[in-house]
Design a protein around this motif. Structure first.
Motif, PDB file in Angstrom:
ATOM      1  N   VAL A  32      38.104  29.584  37.899  1.00 37.24           N
ATOM      2  CA  VAL A  32      39.071  30.512  37.283  1.00 37.24           C
ATOM      3  C   VAL A  32      38.556  30.936  35.911  1.00 37.24           C
ATOM      4  N   ALA A  33      38.107  29.974  35.118  1.00 35.16           N
ATOM      5  CA  ALA A  33      37.603  30.285  33.770  1.00 35.16           C
ATOM      6  C   ALA A  33      36.357  31.161  33.843  1.00 35.16           C
ATOM      7  N   GLU A  34      35.494  30.900  34.804  1.00 36.18           N
ATOM      8  CA  GLU A  34      34.282  31.704  34.953  1.00 36.18           C
ATOM      9  C   GLU A  34      34.637  33.151  35.301  1.00 36.18           C
ATOM     10  N   GLU A  35      35.589  33.327  36.207  1.00 37.07           N
ATOM     11  CA  GLU A  35      36.030  34.681  36.543  1.00 37.07           C
ATOM     12  C   GLU A  35      36.645  35.370  35.326  1.00 37.07           C
ATOM     13  N   LEU A  36      37.407  34.630  34.553  1.00 44.04           N
ATOM     14  CA  LEU A  36      38.003  35.181  33.339  1.00 44.04           C
ATOM     15  C   LEU A  36      36.914  35.680  32.387  1.00 44.04           C
ATOM     16  N   GLY A  37      35.899  34.877  32.172  1.00 42.58           N
ATOM     17  CA  GLY A  37      34.798  35.279  31.292  1.00 42.58           C
ATOM     18  C   GLY A  37      34.103  36.533  31.774  1.00 42.58           C
ATOM     19  N   GLU A  38      33.875  36.603  33.074  1.00 37.62           N
ATOM     20  CA  GLU A  38      33.226  37.784  33.646  1.00 37.62           C
ATOM     21  C   GLU A  38      34.093  39.032  33.451  1.00 37.62           C
ATOM     22  N   ARG A  39      35.383  38.898  33.703  1.00 36.78           N
ATOM     23  CA  ARG A  39      36.292  40.048  33.547  1.00 36.78           C
ATOM     24  C   ARG A  39      36.382  40.495  32.087  1.00 36.78           C
ATOM     25  N   LEU A  40      36.441  39.535  31.170  1.00 33.18           N
ATOM     26  CA  LEU A  40      36.478  39.903  29.753  1.00 33.18           C
ATOM     27  C   LEU A  40      35.213  40.656  29.352  1.00 33.18           C
ATOM     28  N   ALA A  41      34.062  40.147  29.752  1.00 37.23           N
ATOM     29  CA  ALA A  41      32.792  40.799  29.404  1.00 37.23           C
ATOM     30  C   ALA A  41      32.688  42.182  30.033  1.00 37.23           C
ATOM     31  N   ASN A  42      33.123  42.301  31.273  1.00 38.09           N
ATOM     32  CA  ASN A  42      33.059  43.596  31.942  1.00 38.09           C
ATOM     33  C   ASN A  42      33.941  44.642  31.274  1.00 38.09           C
ATOM     34  N   ARG A  43      34.955  44.190  30.548  1.00 38.84           N
ATOM     35  CA  ARG A  43      35.837  45.111  29.829  1.00 38.84           C
ATOM     36  C   ARG A  43      35.378  45.297  28.372  1.00 38.84           C
ATOM     37  N   GLY A  44      34.236  44.696  28.027  1.00 35.25           N
ATOM     38  CA  GLY A  44      33.672  44.888  26.694  1.00 35.25           C
ATOM     39  C   GLY A  44      34.173  43.935  25.634  1.00 35.25           C
ATOM     40  N   HIS A  45      34.861  42.878  26.030  1.00 34.17           N
ATOM     41  CA  HIS A  45      35.413  41.923  25.066  1.00 34.17           C
ATOM     42  C   HIS A  45      34.445  40.768  24.817  1.00 34.17           C
ATOM     43  N   THR A  46      34.530  40.211  23.631  1.00 30.53           N
ATOM     44  CA  THR A  46      33.757  39.031  23.255  1.00 30.53           C
ATOM     45  C   THR A  46      34.621  37.795  23.465  1.00 30.53           C
ATOM     46  N   VAL A  47      34.039  36.758  24.054  1.00 33.74           N
ATOM     47  CA  VAL A  47      34.728  35.485  24.256  1.00 33.74           C
ATOM     48  C   VAL A  47      34.513  34.603  23.034  1.00 33.74           C
ATOM     49  N   VAL A  48      35.601  34.041  22.521  1.00 29.51           N
ATOM     50  CA  VAL A  48      35.545  33.046  21.456  1.00 29.51           C
ATOM     51  C   VAL A  48      36.095  31.757  22.052  1.00 29.51           C
TER      52      VAL A  48
END
Length: 150
Positions: free
Chosen positions: A18-34
């Protein structure tokens, strides 16, 4: 925007997915993960973001940048232990909580106290946290809520 992803440091394979999918979706939308930069949810969300060529910031509890998981692109050593949780939250425009225990609960509280939108995926039931069913719903929620906040 920057999105703080908070969650357990030791998680099941299902929660990691779930967390991995979240990271991928955030990056695909141009967001930076903190995140906190270590294992569990933190490593999984960073792995997903990096697989989508996203940027990841790990705010570490230790005084060694080398302690970051291998998917962190910008490690920040603090030497603050759990006190670094405030820095994780303050460096995101919104937060998504995935699973988690006491540390996650403290980060949720700080995020809410500082007016951050917080989406929750199978995490603490706290007033102000929007329980969502999927990583896609979490990203949609924090984007929508961040646009409407001052």
């Amino acid at each position: 925007m920057r999105v703080s992803v908070i969650g357990g440091s030791s998680v099941s394979a299902e929660t990691a997915a779930v967390a991995e999918e979240l990271g991928e979706r955030l990056a695909n939308r141009g967001h930076t993960v903190v995140c906190g930069g270590l294992g569990g949810v933190m490593e999984a969300v960073c792995r997903g973001a990096r697989e989508a060529d996203g940027e990841t910031i790990g705010i570490l509890p230790t005084d060694r940048r080398a302690d970051a998981n291998r998917h962190v692109t910008v490690p920040i050593a603090t030497g603050l232990g759990h006190a670094r949780n405030a820095l994780v939250v303050m460096n995101g425009d919104a937060a998504v909580a995935v699973d988690g225990s006491h540390g996650t609960l403290s980060e949720i509280g700080m995020a809410l106290a500082h007016g951050r939108a917080v989406a929750g995926l199978d995490t603490h039931d706290v007033e102000g946290v929007k329980a969502v069913a999927s990583p896609a719903d979490a990203v949609d929620y924090v984007e929508r809520e961040t646009e409407t906040r001052p």
